[in-house]
Design an enzyme around this catalytic site. Sequence first.
Site, PDB file in Angstrom:
ATOM      1  N   LEU A  46       0.810  -1.221   0.000  1.00  0.00           N
ATOM      2  CA  LEU A  46       0.000   0.000   0.000  1.00  0.00           C
ATOM      3  C   LEU A  46       0.853   1.286   0.000  1.00  0.00           C
ATOM      4  O   LEU A  46       1.695   1.469   0.876  1.00  0.00           O
ATOM      5  CB  LEU A  46      -0.921  -0.009   1.232  1.00  0.00           C
ATOM      6  CG  LEU A  46      -1.990   1.092   1.266  1.00  0.00           C
ATOM      7  CD1 LEU A  46      -2.956   0.943   0.109  1.00  0.00           C
ATOM      8  CD2 LEU A  46      -2.729   1.059   2.602  1.00  0.00           C
ATOM      9  N   ASP A  47       0.621   2.150  -0.984  1.00  0.00           N
ATOM     10  CA  ASP A  47       1.269   3.470  -1.042  1.00  0.00           C
ATOM     11  C   ASP A  47       2.786   3.391  -1.060  1.00  0.00           C
ATOM     12  O   ASP A  47       3.465   4.349  -0.675  1.00  0.00           O
ATOM     13  CB  ASP A  47       0.821   4.347   0.141  1.00  0.00           C
ATOM     14  CG  ASP A  47      -0.654   4.696   0.036  1.00  0.00           C
ATOM     15  OD1 ASP A  47      -1.216   4.590  -1.068  1.00  0.00           O
ATOM     16  OD2 ASP A  47      -1.235   5.091   1.053  1.00  0.00           O
ATOM     17  N   ALA A  48       3.341   2.277  -1.506  1.00  0.00           N
ATOM     18  CA  ALA A  48       4.794   2.120  -1.483  1.00  0.00           C
ATOM     19  C   ALA A  48       5.377   1.910  -2.875  1.00  0.00           C
ATOM     20  O   ALA A  48       6.533   1.533  -3.025  1.00  0.00           O
ATOM     21  CB  ALA A  48       5.183   0.973  -0.566  1.00  0.00           C
TER      22      ALA A  48
END
Lengths: 298, 298, 298, 298
Positions: free
Chosen positions: B241-243
Amino acid sequence: MYRLSEREWQAYTEKNKDRARMLISCPDRPGIVAAISHFLYQQGANIAQSDQYTTDPEAGRFFMRIEFDLPNLEERCEVIKAAFRPIAENFDMDFSLVQASKRKKVAIFVSKEDHCLLELLWRWKSGELYADISVVISNHPDMQETVESFGIPYHCIPVTKENKAQAEEEQLAAAAGADVIVLARYMQILSPRFLDDYAMRIINIHHSFLPAFVGAKPYEQAYRRGVKLIGATAHYVTEELDAGPIIEQDVQRVTHQEDVDTLKQLGRQVERTVLARAVRWHLEDRVLVYGNKTIVFP
Amino acid sequence: MYRLSEREWQAYTEKNKDRARMLISCPDRPGIVAAISHFLYQQGANIAQSDQYTTDPEAGRFFMRIEFDLPNLEERCEVIKAAFRPIAENFDMDFSLVQASKRKKVAIFVSKEDHCLLELLWRWKSGELYADISVVISNHPDMQETVESFGIPYHCIPVTKENKAQAEEEQLAAAAGADVIVLARYMQILSPRFLDDYAMRIINIHHSFLPAFVGAKPYEQAYRRGVKLIGATAHYVTEELDAGPIIEQDVQRVTHQEDVDTLKQLGRQVERTVLARAVRWHLEDRVLVYGNKTIVFP
Amino acid sequence: MYRLSEREWQAYTEKNKDRARMLISCPDRPGIVAAISHFLYQQGANIAQSDQYTTDPEAGRFFMRIEFDLPNLEERCEVIKAAFRPIAENFDMDFSLVQASKRKKVAIFVSKEDHCLLELLWRWKSGELYADISVVISNHPDMQETVESFGIPYHCIPVTKENKAQAEEEQLAAAAGADVIVLARYMQILSPRFLDDYAMRIINIHHSFLPAFVGAKPYEQAYRRGVKLIGATAHYVTEELDAGPIIEQDVQRVTHQEDVDTLKQLGRQVERTVLARAVRWHLEDRVLVYGNKTIVFP
Amino acid sequence: MYRLSEREWQAYTEKNKDRARMLISCPDRPGIVAAISHFLYQQGANIAQSDQYTTDPEAGRFFMRIEFDLPNLEERCEVIKAAFRPIAENFDMDFSLVQASKRKKVAIFVSKEDHCLLELLWRWKSGELYADISVVISNHPDMQETVESFGIPYHCIPVTKENKAQAEEEQLAAAAGADVIVLARYMQILSPRFLDDYAMRIINIHHSFLPAFVGAKPYEQAYRRGVKLIGATAHYVTEELDAGPIIEQDVQRVTHQEDVDTLKQLGRQVERTVLARAVRWHLEDRVLVYGNKTIVFP
């Protein structure tokens, strides 16, 4: 060299000899500003600047910074503080009253990197930081010559795991009387005892990234993630590492082309700018701490 | 209204009909640029722009983006690709060759917040995003009227815990043929299967702070910590996530005076600007992914 | 002190001993890149970075900057230049080939303000400016001690209306051999004859405002107009005052609260940052001049 | 769509129904703040925010903006103004007292470019501009449909050399009752008579460059000069073209790679951001004009 001569320092001091700064915080309620401004008027003060901030209209906390001019400030300062105390008690205020012409004493701690130190020395010499830099303390001998060429004493106090407590004693002695300590890339952790002595009077600078990279070698991590911004954060030091109230932050754009070394160079530029701003604002009594955040009056 | 007429779209297409973009990556070694440029010269191409990047002078990876003009590109495109293949194989290259005049198909996913969607639609209408926005897909009906007023189909596909797999099937069907998916504040997590279908072709936007605040209510956390900057990050979506690889980031200064609602408003401004830039660069084939980072050619 | 030791300079030099930079400009036509890259490949070079820019797809001018590594560059450099000449003639090219490991000679001119000078010296000492600062020349004696503490010769050559021609002779003699002259707040106008000797090799810094304030006391004018930004521009010096090709610009936000002195302080910060960037880019052969504008390769 | 429902507008209004803003300017002398704050305390007000600025400690002019909460503001507003008048006269004050819950009436003027208009409409719809946009007036019919889709009347009043006086009469009639006029890329010059009616209540946006390029085609001039920054300035309109008090400015970095069309696109982005900020600050009564400059209270 563009530097303040003794005559210029004196001119500044003379110009500001009747200028006072008052910082106030208390529970919000009607009548605070009226009470303060009436008091100052009675004392013959002229308010030059005044800013306030209330955390929340209902049941919040009130913060104020006032600059005012008052004839013969020097000799009347203590009397005025005493006269203000009943008002302060009535409103349950914390307050401080300082003379703008009194230079604060600054102790700078540094390790091996000199960019933040040199920025502070440069701004101090050019008159942008109105202060006395009373001492530079380092765990390394490297910068002795540079610091002394500015006419500032340099204390080299090596710090090891074994001698840490003893070394801190020496540091505290060397910094004695400092109003504020600036960690200009000082790479050691200070003990809780040390922090207690200088609560909200120690300013640190560290890099910051979006997202934050925890653990070792943050620039290498940032490089691998391909960040587009690198930044720096100046904050007051608290026991939780790098988590104290933030005073100032800024960033610099980067691209995939910058290698790790260049990222570090750019990081140093941001660090010295951000730290210098934070130190200036602290010296001008613009920063109030509330919970884990700061109010920085403009 | 300042918007591209059909005539203006055609003028752009006409002007760029012979413009090609080539993206190449391969292990670095001498002779790559010579081989590519010699090939293009033989084909009669004129190189208009060319940028390259090598991760490391020794044993690194080579990346290149070339824009060139080649008469009768449309009909010769496939032939040229075939002719280039031996060179690509020789250097172990990944490569793509696209016609600048071909508008990419964009599917936009959105939930209830419209600021990123509207920014994209506005820039598209004003000719800054050269693309076909083929569909807007939402789990809510709220923006149907707005989207349809731009002449774009709107699919409302509600997503719940129970119907998630089925809903994704419908989304994939509705987005069929999309070259890139833009998550314009789409507040659902896509399944690994969905991500596989659009690897490095899904762009997301999210807020960012220095430091990062994990967990719920990041703006509230940022407010309590008194951050001086709020930012946004546009990135490709990966399973973590979001990486995923960062395409663009930017920040906005704030002070203690901004309350949580104002922080969110300012955050929205940064988000829409950052997302619009990232989408434009993707549409112009400026972004290459390498490991977990991007190379954004200027 | 954080400064490059002789060993570090040598490490940099050693690391870059086979790195060359080639700058090329010529009328655009197909085959340029192919010819250049084929030539370099034949010589055994590996291209590390390459950027190009064409002013206009039709009948424009082509500009290129290439960094490449070539074994035994030092001894082969002149041979390679000679071998390239036929290609250069064929395409009507202007070209230069420099070794990245050769430090350029820099002469800095300064008057009474030291902020730009100190920034350059600091960055030089910290290894960010790879150059030899061979001399500092001033019309005032003020900075002699500072400059000499960096191990750099200081020439004080007073300039008056009467002795201007003679003084310039002395300056040219003192700067003899300089590859670039940096006017770090040097408050004298150089004669056309002087400028001829160093065409596009003299970098100046001056303040800039939106809008521009012509005439005397620009900061006072900016203060009276209440500008919200103050800036600085670094440019090559041409005969028309402050109108030469711009290398770099930046700005700093201000508010109504800054008085004229603070505006000047902030202006100095922008000036030193902008000048340092421009000088670095020049030293790294990133700047090409075309008409009255620059191309700054990233 | 993310837009304020009637219920949300009402919630805002309800929340701010007792919030007042007071703007004051007068010759500086001791006792002003005391008099004002004592008056407000007597009326039962609680000061929520207060900022002041004095042009010069000696013989300067004093400016103040106060936000306070006062029960039953609506019905007491006129009485309070009347009660304050003796104080105002005593200190020779200009003052205004407005209710934060009263939406100002905004008339927007526009020509053919829609980027600034759309930005304002978008921010208005999302609740960032607390105002009534009562009318959009244009000399062209192009944006009628867009504007009316927001529920806002659109007046197309063609302006020619011949009918200018008559057209301005119609514009003034159409804008009747407006508190502020926003020129959102309105490409006509207003007559002195028109300006008189709306002194310091007309906000304009225009591009800005470092240096300023006078005459026609500024973007083409900026391109030829190779500027590294393009900007925008929002200001109050005065008779001297583009020379009125500046409210806000900002810039965007560019490189040699941007062609004239891209410079214009980037310029539009800056323009709409800068104009939207200026309009918001005006609506929130944050801007005071003094001489030819503004004070923008934070």
